[in-house]
Write a protein that holds these residues in place. Sequence first.
Motif, PDB file in Angstrom:
ATOM      1  N   SER A 144       0.965  -1.249  -0.121  1.00  0.00           N
ATOM      2  CA  SER A 144       0.065  -0.063  -0.001  1.00  0.00           C
ATOM      3  C   SER A 144       0.807   1.234  -0.142  1.00  0.00           C
ATOM      4  O   SER A 144       1.996   1.193   0.640  1.00  0.00           O
ATOM      5  CB  SER A 144      -0.737  -0.078   1.262  1.00  0.00           C
ATOM      6  OG  SER A 144      -1.775  -1.108   1.274  1.00  0.00           O
ATOM      7  N   PHE A 203      -7.324   6.625   8.583  1.00  0.00           N
ATOM      8  CA  PHE A 203      -7.393   5.097   8.286  1.00  0.00           C
ATOM      9  C   PHE A 203      -8.871   4.850   9.033  1.00  0.00           C
ATOM     10  O   PHE A 203      -9.222   3.815   8.937  1.00  0.00           O
ATOM     11  CB  PHE A 203      -6.350   4.222   9.022  1.00  0.00           C
ATOM     12  CG  PHE A 203      -5.086   4.400   8.337  1.00  0.00           C
ATOM     13  CD1 PHE A 203      -4.778   3.577   7.420  1.00  0.00           C
ATOM     14  CD2 PHE A 203      -3.919   5.204   8.826  1.00  0.00           C
ATOM     15  CE1 PHE A 203      -3.412   3.649   6.836  1.00  0.00           C
ATOM     16  CE2 PHE A 203      -2.597   5.382   8.225  1.00  0.00           C
ATOM     17  CZ  PHE A 203      -2.539   4.440   7.389  1.00  0.00           C
ATOM     18  N   LEU A 230     -12.069   2.228   7.548  1.00  0.00           N
ATOM     19  CA  LEU A 230     -11.718   1.378   6.609  1.00  0.00           C
ATOM     20  C   LEU A 230     -12.298  -0.186   6.760  1.00  0.00           C
ATOM     21  O   LEU A 230     -12.338  -0.650   7.993  1.00  0.00           O
ATOM     22  CB  LEU A 230     -10.151   1.131   6.514  1.00  0.00           C
ATOM     23  CG  LEU A 230      -9.356   2.291   5.952  1.00  0.00           C
ATOM     24  CD1 LEU A 230      -7.954   2.003   6.084  1.00  0.00           C
ATOM     25  CD2 LEU A 230      -9.792   3.057   4.534  1.00  0.00           C
ATOM     26  N   ASP A 259     -13.693   2.655   0.791  1.00  0.00           N
ATOM     27  CA  ASP A 259     -12.393   2.999   1.354  1.00  0.00           C
ATOM     28  C   ASP A 259     -11.643   4.060   0.496  1.00  0.00           C
ATOM     29  O   ASP A 259     -11.215   3.900  -0.664  1.00  0.00           O
ATOM     30  CB  ASP A 259     -11.403   1.670   1.771  1.00  0.00           C
ATOM     31  CG  ASP A 259     -12.279   0.805   2.458  1.00  0.00           C
ATOM     32  OD1 ASP A 259     -13.135   1.093   3.277  1.00  0.00           O
ATOM     33  OD2 ASP A 259     -11.976  -0.541   2.512  1.00  0.00           O
ATOM     34  N   THR A 287      -8.210   4.332   0.124  1.00  0.00           N
ATOM     35  CA  THR A 287      -7.087   3.518   0.076  1.00  0.00           C
ATOM     36  C   THR A 287      -6.216   3.857  -1.137  1.00  0.00           C
ATOM     37  O   THR A 287      -6.713   4.297  -2.278  1.00  0.00           O
ATOM     38  CB  THR A 287      -7.312   2.116   0.541  1.00  0.00           C
ATOM     39  OG1 THR A 287      -8.065   1.567  -0.525  1.00  0.00           O
ATOM     40  CG2 THR A 287      -7.757   1.984   1.829  1.00  0.00           C
ATOM     41  N   ASN A 344      -3.793   0.982  -2.894  1.00  0.00           N
ATOM     42  CA  ASN A 344      -3.466  -0.514  -2.549  1.00  0.00           C
ATOM     43  C   ASN A 344      -2.541  -0.804  -3.831  1.00  0.00           C
ATOM     44  O   ASN A 344      -2.841  -0.470  -4.989  1.00  0.00           O
ATOM     45  CB  ASN A 344      -4.401  -1.414  -2.325  1.00  0.00           C
ATOM     46  CG  ASN A 344      -5.120  -1.492  -0.960  1.00  0.00           C
ATOM     47  OD1 ASN A 344      -4.253  -1.024   0.075  1.00  0.00           O
ATOM     48  ND2 ASN A 344      -6.278  -1.684  -0.782  1.00  0.00           N
TER      49      ASN A 344
END
Length: 270
Positions: A73, A81, A84, A92, A94, A96
């Motif tokens: 990630s 965070f 999540l 999310d 994020t 990744n």
Amino acid sequence: MEDVITEIPPPSRFFQEDLNNFIFPSPSLASPFLVFSIPKPEKPLRPSLLIVALSSPSLYIFHHLSPKTLVGSLILPEVPFSGLSVDPSFRDKTCNIYSLNNGDKSTLLVSVQHGVSAERSHLVARLLIGEDIVPDRLLILDSIQSQNFRGKLSPDETYAFKLETLAERKGLGGSNVASSLLKGLDYFPSGSMIDGLAAALLSRCQLKKTKGTLCVSWPEFSSSVVALIRSLLQRNVLPSLDLSLTQEMQDQCARFNLIKHQPYDTEMYT
């Protein structure tokens, strides 16, 4: 008698820069960094192809792609965070990194599900190209921003254009004519502009003399643009992978097109 409460105060005898001397400077943000789930990976990673998905259609396609293996990630300290989910979800925020089983070619996918500010874009680009990851070739998938496009964009029509680095274009003039990653796609019209992370990544490729292609599409999300990007990926980029969408996925895509939300902000996907 003057009202000392409501009367406009006299101008300050200090200049603004002098007043700023009494204010503590705001703490600088920590630099973004990569975290790998693979124990002690051999760095740098050298994939044959690195795909960076920024647009909603590309995120939708790769979210439903199976199998893919989570290998790491990219962490931006300013992105919280909290909230999540356990499994990857459009909700999310994020970034990744996945490994794709693309035949005998090593392919990495970076799924960017949150915005990256202009000030942080070049830091992120340096992380993804040339430090811990050194790809032979890069493909960026982003959307056209109407304010940056010279011309009219109809919401009822579907467009896709490309920009290439010099290293990518040089392959077109050699003996290997098929070396272009997105063959047959028109170039981005002159006078239009690309900014943000997509521009930083393509500039980084140009500086590193790496083959790089940016594909931008319009509209930002619709079932037709999803079908167009899926076709380009299946035909030119990932022919050994099954990128087909089930009827349920197509129905979700149509409903998603109606509510006009970003994929990771809706409750309809998991």
